[in-house]
Each structure stands twice: as C-alpha cells, then as structure tokens.
Design an enzyme around this catalytic site. Structure first.
Site, mmCIF file in Angstrom:
data_model
loop_
_atom_site.group_PDB
_atom_site.id
_atom_site.type_symbol
_atom_site.label_atom_id
_atom_site.label_comp_id
_atom_site.label_asym_id
_atom_site.label_seq_id
_atom_site.Cartn_x
_atom_site.Cartn_y
_atom_site.Cartn_z
ATOM 1 N N SER A 56 0.851 -1.199 0.000
ATOM 2 C CA SER A 56 0.000 0.000 0.000
ATOM 3 C C SER A 56 0.886 1.248 0.000
ATOM 4 C CB SER A 56 -0.892 0.012 1.251
ATOM 5 O OG SER A 56 -0.076 0.240 2.397
ATOM 6 N N ASP A 94 -1.151 -1.692 -4.041
ATOM 7 C CA ASP A 94 -2.516 -1.661 -3.514
ATOM 8 C C ASP A 94 -2.971 -0.198 -3.406
ATOM 9 O OD1 ASP A 94 -4.807 -2.756 -2.347
ATOM 10 O OD2 ASP A 94 -3.965 -2.736 -0.318
ATOM 11 N N ASP A 116 -6.748 3.288 -8.087
ATOM 12 C CA ASP A 116 -8.012 3.466 -7.380
ATOM 13 C C ASP A 116 -8.560 4.861 -7.642
ATOM 14 O OD1 ASP A 116 -10.103 3.770 -5.667
ATOM 15 O OD2 ASP A 116 -9.035 3.120 -3.868
ATOM 16 N N GLY A 227 -11.362 -5.250 1.481
ATOM 17 C CA GLY A 227 -12.001 -5.199 2.793
ATOM 18 C C GLY A 227 -12.615 -6.528 3.186
ATOM 19 N N ALA A 228 -11.914 -7.616 2.864
ATOM 20 C CA ALA A 228 -12.512 -8.954 3.003
ATOM 21 C C ALA A 228 -12.041 -9.714 4.235
ATOM 22 C CB ALA A 228 -12.239 -9.764 1.738
ATOM 23 N N SER A 229 -11.418 -9.011 5.182
ATOM 24 C CA SER A 229 -11.042 -9.695 6.427
ATOM 25 C C SER A 229 -12.284 -10.057 7.219
ATOM 26 C CB SER A 229 -10.141 -8.791 7.286
ATOM 27 O OG SER A 229 -8.806 -8.842 6.819
ATOM 28 N N SER A 272 -6.265 -6.834 7.502
ATOM 29 C CA SER A 272 -6.594 -6.701 8.927
ATOM 30 C C SER A 272 -6.486 -8.020 9.684
ATOM 31 C CB SER A 272 -8.007 -6.128 9.091
ATOM 32 O OG SER A 272 -8.064 -4.827 8.555
HETATM 33 O O1 G3H Z 1 -6.519 -0.999 1.907
HETATM 34 C C1 G3H Z 1 -5.966 -0.862 2.966
HETATM 35 C C2 G3H Z 1 -4.891 -1.809 3.368
HETATM 36 O O2 G3H Z 1 -5.301 -2.547 4.481
HETATM 37 C C3 G3H Z 1 -3.604 -1.078 3.581
HETATM 38 O O3 G3H Z 1 -3.637 -0.370 4.752
HETATM 39 O O4 G3H Z 1 -2.837 1.901 4.118
HETATM 40 O O5 G3H Z 1 -2.708 1.095 6.489
HETATM 41 O O6 G3H Z 1 -1.175 0.161 4.749
HETATM 42 P P1 G3H Z 1 -2.530 0.786 5.046
HETATM 43 P P1 13P Z 2 -9.148 -5.609 5.247
HETATM 44 O O1 13P Z 2 -8.957 -4.378 6.051
HETATM 45 O O2 13P Z 2 -10.532 -6.137 5.356
HETATM 46 O O3 13P Z 2 -8.124 -6.658 5.536
HETATM 47 O O4 13P Z 2 -8.966 -5.189 3.691
HETATM 48 C C1 13P Z 2 -7.688 -5.120 3.112
HETATM 49 C C2 13P Z 2 -7.701 -4.501 1.766
HETATM 50 O O5 13P Z 2 -8.716 -4.332 1.123
HETATM 51 C C3 13P Z 2 -6.402 -4.091 1.210
HETATM 52 O O6 13P Z 2 -6.533 -3.427 -0.010
HETATM 53 ZN ZN ZN Z 3 -8.343 -2.334 -0.203
#
Ligand code: G3H
Ligand code: 13P
Ligand code: ZN
Length: 331
Positions: A56, A94, A116, A227-229, A272
């Site tokens: 990210s 990401d 994005d 966001g699939a955690s 997450s």
């Molecule tokens: O999409 C979000 C990911 O969990 C990355 O999170 O921006 O805190 O590294 P971060």
């Molecule tokens: P979570 O926060 O649900 O793990 O999502 C991660 C994500 O979408 C990273 O791009």
């Molecule tokens: Zn994401």
C-alpha cells in the site's frame, strides 16, 4: 528500469484465468515487514497457493519501496531455493492513487498495479485508469481498477459512507479503460470495524445480488473484493483478554467470502486479519512473559501463527490451495 520478470515475479493474468475456471480466489495479502512476507510466502508455499503480495501507499512510506521490492525478490528466491516451491508470486501496488505512483512501481519491478479512482467522477476515473493501463500494458503489467466506494479508510482517503457499485456502469468502464480486473463495492469495508452491530447480532449480508449482476454483464471477467477480512473473533478475544480494547471489531463472516470466491471474485484482499493475529500473539507474550525483550521471541511466534492463519484461509475460505504449481506450469 527494473522489469518484474528479472525478479522472478509474474503478472496476475494466468492466476485469474485459473481462478475463474476453478471456482477459487487468489489471496492478496498486504505486507510491511519481514515477518509478514515470510509468513505469507511460507503459508502459500505450504498450501501450494498462488499469491499476490500487496504494497500500500502506507507500506511504501513505512518500509521504503526499494526495500519492499527487494524483499519480494528475496521471497521468490526463498520460495524456490529454500522451500522448493514454484508457486506464482505477484508484486502488486494496492490502492495506487496517481499515474506517477503506478508508473514508479511499474518501472521498479512491480508486476501488477491497482489504480483506485473510485473517489473520482466516472469520467475522471476512466481517464486516470486508462492512462495507467496504457503504460502498464506496454510492460506486460496487469491493472486492477475500482468502481464503487468502500466505507472506511483507503490509505489517507476516508469515506464515511459506501456507495455500492452500479452494475450498469461496469461494461463501459472495463471496455473504455482496458483494465484486467475490477474491484467492486458490495458491502465490505476496510479495517477491523466493518459494521455497527448490537452484541450477539449477525453482521449484514454482503450484496451478492450486485456481484451476480456484475458477473452477468462481464462473463468470465475477474472481480476483486477489498475489505474482506473476517476480523477473526478468536484473535479479537485474545487481544481483549491481554489488555487490548477492540470490543466492537466486526468483519465479514468467512462463509460469505467463500461464496463470493466460488463465483466471479478472483482476488480477495486480506490485511486486517493478519494484523490481528500478530497483535494477539504479541500481546499474549508480553502479558505472560513480561521480562522478554528479544524481538525474535515475540515476532517469531506471531509469524508462526500468521502462517497457520494463511494456510487455513487458502484452504477453507479461498480454495486457492493446490493451484500454485498448476498455474506456474501454464503456457
Ligand atoms: O486498503 C488498505 C490496506 O489494508 C492497507 O492499509 O494503508 O494502512 O497500509 P494501510
Ligand atoms: P481488510 O482491512 O478487510 O483486511 O482489507 C484489506 C484490503 O482491502 C487491502 O486493499
Ligand atoms: Zn483495499
């Protein structure tokens, strides 16, 4: 200019082809440090799963893009030479939010990028995504776009409310941009607090009807779920037991992710859950062994627990296990 092929990486094309035919989803696991990337590679090698290593914007700032890219190169060598595994490995940006960031990643060894533009207007999203696709495809790098907005934090962009993807927009977006995969919004969100639910109540169902409608309009096209955690309750409980404060943490139940992954969803992003596993183990060790001060003694067990979680996700939720070698052998 560093080409990802020199690092032993691949783009996501073959993975997604197999994922569509095989009714599974490829995991996109985020990493920011050595223990996370070790666990991802070991967990995926042990379960013979293809894998997408995700970086990210926050990770680039935290750990440095050059170091992360070389960690990915080292991870490929470790998989091949030390673990005897041929699993295909993608290095993916990401939530890239500008052409410049995507280009910088493509020029330095990333094999896949996300652009994005979901917070922009439809036309501006198309223009930015198309610009990235044109440059990426010149280098055989695959591109993920996004339509619809997830609630929560996407790097520094905070969205109060989600906007579900409008199925009637997806064909035009894909054909005008040329993207290789599309992230959609069907009720997931980033982070550990995905839904506000009363204690004991189940979280709301994902809008699988929107996914079905998108799949109908884009047959065989790879869809991505961010966001699939699942915000695994057993690890939240350990965190709370050992001094943490995450009472309201709620995620997407794994059976819903499984359902999505068996259909059009070819990539599932999980960050997450890995964070929770590591935090739970570290909190437990700090509480039980307050005199411990060697980082290997708490990061090591956290890494081992993360490996277990990854193997279980790949096997029971995404069903990506057992497909690594077969994808690497594809022509
Ligand atoms: O999409 C979000 C990911 O969990 C990355 O999170 O921006 O805190 O590294 P971060
Ligand atoms: P979570 O926060 O649900 O793990 O999502 C991660 C994500 O979408 C990273 O791009
Ligand atoms: Zn994401």
């Amino acid at each position: 200019m560093v080409n990802y092929k020199e690092l032993g990486l691949v783009n996501s094309r073959n993975m997604f082809k197999k994922a569509i035919d095989g009714g599974f989803a490829v995991p996109g696991y985020n990493f920011n440090n050595m223990e996370q990337i070790q666990a991802i590679i070991r967990g995926c090698a042990e379960s013979d799963s293809p894998v997408i290593l995700q970086v990210s914007k926050g990770a680039r700032e935290y750990a440095n893009q050059t170091l992360l890219r070389n960690m990915a190169r080292g991870a490929v060598e470790m998989a091949r030479n030390d673990l005897g595994s041929k699993i295909p490995i993608v290095l993916h940006l990401d939530h890239g939010d500008s052409f410049e960031i995507a280009k910088s990643c493509i020029d330095t060894g990333f094999s896949s990028v996300m652009i994005d533009g979901s917070s922009k207007s439809f036309e501006d999203n198309i223009a930015l995504t198309k610009q990235v696709v044109e440059y990426a495809h010149e280098h055989d790098v695959t591109v993920e776009g996004e339509l619809g907005v997830l609630a929560g934090i996407e790097d520094e962009v905070s969205h109060e409310l989600s906007h579900y993807t409008k199925p009637e927009e997806v064909e035009e977006f894909v054909s005008r941009t040329g993207v290789d995969s599309l992230a959609i919004s069907i009720g997931t969100s980033h982070g550990a607090y995905k839904f506000k639910v009363k204690p004991g109540d189940p979280p709301p169902q994902l809008r699988l009807d929107i996914l079905d409608e998108v799949a109908k309009r884009l047959p065989g096209f790879p869809i991505v779920l961010h966001g699939a955690s699942s915000v695994l309750p057993e690890y939240v409980a350990i965190i709370n037991k050992f001094g943490g404060k995450m009472e309201d943490a709620v995620g997407v139940p794994e059976d819903q992710i499984r359902k999505a992954a068996s259909g059009a969803v070819c990539k599932v992003n999980i960050d997450s859950d890995g964070r929770l596993v590591m935090t739970a183990m570290i909190r437990k060790i700090f509480a039980e062994k307050p005199s411990e001060f060697d980082p290997r003694k708490y990061l090591g067990p956290a890494r081992e627990e993360l490996i277990k979680m990854i193997i279980r996700k790949n096997t029971e939720v995404l069903a990506s296990s057992g497909h690594g070698l077969e994808i690497s052998n594809m022509k």
